[in-house]
Design a protein around this motif. Structure first.
Motif, PDB file in Angstrom:
ATOM      1  N   VAL A 326       2.652  -4.548   7.996  1.00  0.00           N
ATOM      2  CA  VAL A 326       1.821  -3.426   8.436  1.00  0.00           C
ATOM      3  C   VAL A 326       1.433  -3.593   9.900  1.00  0.00           C
ATOM      4  O   VAL A 326       1.601  -2.675  10.712  1.00  0.00           O
ATOM      5  N   GLU A 330       3.194  -1.127  12.903  1.00  0.00           N
ATOM      6  CA  GLU A 330       2.319  -0.187  13.597  1.00  0.00           C
ATOM      7  C   GLU A 330       2.109  -0.581  15.060  1.00  0.00           C
ATOM      8  O   GLU A 330       2.075   0.280  15.946  1.00  0.00           O
ATOM      9  N   SER A 371       3.335   1.479   4.950  1.00  0.00           N
ATOM     10  CA  SER A 371       2.086   0.792   5.306  1.00  0.00           C
ATOM     11  C   SER A 371       1.013   1.014   4.250  1.00  0.00           C
ATOM     12  O   SER A 371       0.242   0.101   3.921  1.00  0.00           O
ATOM     13  N   GLU A 372       0.963   2.216   3.692  1.00  0.00           N
ATOM     14  CA  GLU A 372      -0.072   2.539   2.718  1.00  0.00           C
ATOM     15  C   GLU A 372       0.063   1.698   1.444  1.00  0.00           C
ATOM     16  O   GLU A 372      -0.939   1.258   0.866  1.00  0.00           O
ATOM     17  N   ARG A 375      -1.093  -1.836   2.220  1.00  0.00           N
ATOM     18  CA  ARG A 375      -2.559  -1.890   2.287  1.00  0.00           C
ATOM     19  C   ARG A 375      -3.166  -1.862   0.874  1.00  0.00           C
ATOM     20  O   ARG A 375      -4.122  -2.588   0.577  1.00  0.00           O
ATOM     21  N   TRP A 376      -2.607  -1.019   0.027  1.00  0.00           N
ATOM     22  CA  TRP A 376      -3.090  -0.921  -1.357  1.00  0.00           C
ATOM     23  C   TRP A 376      -2.886  -2.246  -2.084  1.00  0.00           C
ATOM     24  O   TRP A 376      -3.786  -2.740  -2.781  1.00  0.00           O
TER      25      TRP A 376
END
Length: 391
Positions: A326, A330, A371-372, A375-376
């Motif tokens: 991530v 980014e 990325s989501e 993160r989760w």
């Protein structure tokens, strides 16, 4: 953690940098490539050059003909290779082959290694990893796997459809993930020239740096003998983690090279280009973007090196590789986006390499897990860890 590079690794870093500059960058405008990546003839030439330079498949073990690089050494060499979008192809460290080679070394039987892995390490064959499926099948959630493997005598019949399969067009073999009758997942090895495997089409994609592009595959009663199961039946998801944690990190390494290339181009342009009576670099708005680029590049490199170091200590690094993926995807994306802004009109045209890097890199925030999703996944582990500490 010691950030000093050994003299041997420094020499390898410089040798890789020189090879990319002298042997690979001049081929970036070679006509033997299109929207689906380098053509086989261009790939063969690149691989031959890397072989002659002693840089081919450096992550493979010495026993197989590679350099046996540690994860930390890969971080250094892969960044240098990534400076050109053709560099990973030349060194045979591009996705998905790099991850497949790592997985095959760890899991495959001696017979499977002799049949599929050895020629791949030699740069004579390519592979693909067939897991992702159209809805309602497996994507960011591999548990939604729809492709089936049903027992048939001394083997299995595989049926299903896969898409976004990088390198499928022209691959010599595939690692196929399929769901067994008991609900577990298993990996199968299959030559791509069999009648039960159909390449329906190549997908149009923003990136065009992967040999073979991204394909849609259909499996129609593909027969795979039991001997061609990769590892043990029912352990497909476990083996996927063996592959994916290091593969996430090597993506970060290669794209760091591309981000650094874009930054170098932007710095050179900002020094030379005049506006309002002074070089662009002397304008605070542009100077701040260059400073932010440097911070993002260093942040990404530190995450890569730290996670690589942990992997070299034998840790699994599922959490750390998600975090690095991530942060790096980014941060490196921000670098390239700023470079487009600094270059202005030259950033949105093919006058420099930056536009190409921009379109290639955007997908990095999606493949190998958006990325989501990372993160989760990280949040779940953080909460579970805190709950365990409280107990």
């Amino acid at each position: 953690m010691n950030f000093d590079l050994s003299d041997e690794l420094k020499a390898l870093q410089q040798r890789t940098r020189d090879f990319i500059r002298e042997q690979v960058l001049p081929l970036e405008n070679d006509p033997r490539q299109d929207s689906h990546g380098p053509h086989p003839a261009l790939r063969d030439e690149l691989v031959a050059r890397a072989r002659a330079a002693g840089l081919l498949t450096p992550h493979a073990s010495v026993e197989l003909g590679g350099l046996g690089l540690s994860h930390t050494a890969k971080a250094v060499v892969f960044e240098e290779a990534g400076y050109s979008w053709l560099g990973p192809t030349a060194l045979n460290i591009h996705a998905p082959d790099e991850g497949n080679i790592h997985l095959m070394e760890a899991v495959a039987s001696p017979a499977q290694k002799a049949r599929w892995l050895v020629p791949q390490v030699q740069g004579r064959t390519r592979s693909c990893f067939a897991m992702t499926e159209p809805a309602p099948g497996a994507g960011a959630d591999p548990g939604m796997l729809q492709t089936t493997a049903v027992r048939d005598g001394a083997g299995y019949r595989i049926n299903g459809r896969k898409w976004f399969i990088t390198g499928a067009d022209g691959a010599d073999y595939a690692i196929v993930m399929a769901r067994m009758e008991d609900g577990t997942a298993t990996m199968f090895l299959a030559d791509m020239d069999q009648p039960g495997i159909v390449l329906e089409r190549n997908m149009d994609a923003m990136d065009r740096c992967f040999t073979g592009g991204h394909g849609v595959l259909r499996f129609d009663n593909l027969y795979v003998p039991e001997a061609d199961i990769l590892g043990e039946p029912g352990k497909g998801f476990r083996y996927a983690q063996v592959r994916l944690a290091p593969a996430r990190l090597t993506h970060c390494m290669r794209w760091l090279g591309q981000a650094r290339r874009a930054h170098d181009i932007a710095v050179d342009y900002a020094r030379r280009r005049q506006a309002f009576g002074r070089p662009l670099a002397e304008h605070e708005g542009v100077g701040f973007m260059l400073a932010d680029n440097d911070m993002d590049l260093q942040t990404a490199r530190l995450h890569i090196w730290h996670t690589a170091w942990l992997l070299d200590q034998g840790q699994r690094c599922n959490f750390e590789s998600s975090r690095a993926k991530v942060v790096c995807s980014e941060a490196e994306w921000r670098v390239v986006d700023r470079c487009v802004q600094i270059l202005g009109g030259q950033g949105v045209t093919g006058e420099t390499a930056v536009m190409r890097i921009f379109t290639d890199m955007r997908a990095f925030r999606i493949y190998d897990g958006p990325s989501e999703v990372h993160r989760w996944s990280m949040a779940r582990k953080i909460v579970q860890g805190e709950a365990a500490a409280a107990r």
